[in-house]
Design an enzyme around this catalytic site. Sequence first.
Site, PDB file in Angstrom:
ATOM      1  N   ASP A  62       2.021   5.129   8.613  1.00  0.00           N
ATOM      2  CA  ASP A  62       2.288   4.875   7.356  1.00  0.00           C
ATOM      3  C   ASP A  62       2.069   6.567   6.761  1.00  0.00           C
ATOM      4  OD1 ASP A  62      -0.727   4.927   6.768  1.00  0.00           O
ATOM      5  OD2 ASP A  62      -0.690   3.143   7.953  1.00  0.00           O
ATOM      6  N   LYS A  83       4.883   2.517   2.972  1.00  0.00           N
ATOM      7  CA  LYS A  83       5.583   2.372   1.802  1.00  0.00           C
ATOM      8  C   LYS A  83       7.041   2.816   1.864  1.00  0.00           C
ATOM      9  CE  LYS A  83       4.950   2.577  -3.281  1.00  0.00           C
ATOM     10  NZ  LYS A  83       3.912   3.062  -4.230  1.00  0.00           N
ATOM     11  N   MET A 198      -9.938   2.305  -1.177  1.00  0.00           N
ATOM     12  CA  MET A 198      -8.797   2.094  -1.875  1.00  0.00           C
ATOM     13  C   MET A 198      -9.139   1.272  -3.071  1.00  0.00           C
ATOM     14  SD  MET A 198      -7.068   0.123   1.437  1.00  0.00           S
ATOM     15  CE  MET A 198      -8.536  -0.776   1.967  1.00  0.00           C
TER      16      MET A 198
END
Length: 301
Positions: A62, A83, A198
Site C-alpha cells: 500500500d 488506496k 492513524m
Amino acid sequence: MTEDEAGTSADEAGTSADEIPTDVPDEAPGKVYLVGSGPGDPELLTVRAKRLLETADVVLHDKLPGPEIIESIPEEKREDVGKRADGEWTPQEYTNRRLVELAREGRTVVRLKGGDPFVFGRGGEELEHLAAAGVPVEVVPGITSAIAGAGVAGIPVTHRDHASSVSFVTGHEDPTKEDSAVDWEALAATGGTIVVLMGVGKLPEYVAELRSAGMAPETPVALVERATWPDMRVATGTLETIVSVRDEAGIEPPAITVIGEVAASRDRVIDALENANAAPVGNDNATPVGTETERERGAQR
C-alpha cells in the site's frame, strides 16, 4: 494496509468475503512473507526485508511503506493493494485471496507493510488466512512508526524521569464496531506515554476524551507527519492547543500523535539533533510548520 483501509466491495474479486480458493494445483505452493518496511526511510529497512524485496516475484503493497521504498521495487512486480486513484480502498478480503492465489501459482510473494506487520497492520488477519489455506508464510518484523516516528523527532517514548510505560492506540477503529474498544479514561490514568496511530482526523474526539478523564490541559503533545520521509513535519503543543496546532499547520495522515511529558523532550534536544529526517522543525503554540525553507533545511542535513 492498515486496519482501517477497507472500502470497495469484495464481490468485485469474484468470490465471497473470506472464501479460500479450493482449486489447489498439484505443484508445491510458493511462499508469502509478511514484511514490515519500518517508518519509510529505505535505510531503515532490515537487511532481510531489503533482500526479500530484491528477490520476490511479486510485492503487494500500500502507500505506507513510503515513496522511496515503493519506487525501488521494479514496476512489473509490484501490485498496489492500498488506496485507488478514485479514492476507494482495496478490500482486505481481496488482498487475502490474492496472497493465496499468487502462492498457489508457485510465486514468492512479499506482502509489504508500513512499520511492523502486527502493529495495526492487519498482519495477524493475513497470517491466519494464509495458515487456513495451507500456504507457507514467514513474518519479517519491522520497526513500528509508533517508536521510530517519535524517536527521529527527538522524543523517547519512555524516559526514567517522565514515563515508565507506553501505550499504542489506534485512532481509527473498525467502523463496523458498535462501541470503541479504547478505554481513554484508563489510558489517562496510567501516567505514561500514549502514542496514537492513524489518529489525525479524530484528534478532537480523543483529546476531549482524555481531558474529560482528567488529563491536564498543559500535557505536552506532538504530531509527527510522514516520519523519516523526505517531507517529514513535526508540530508540538499541549492537550489544550494541539487541535489548533494541527489545523494551522495543516498536519495530514500518515502521522502519529505522542501524548505525555516525553513530548516536551524535543524542545530540549532539537538544536543538537542530527538525524537527517529530524527537520523540518515545527514550533509550539499553533505555529505553522513545514515551510519551504524548513523543508530545504531538513533535506540538506
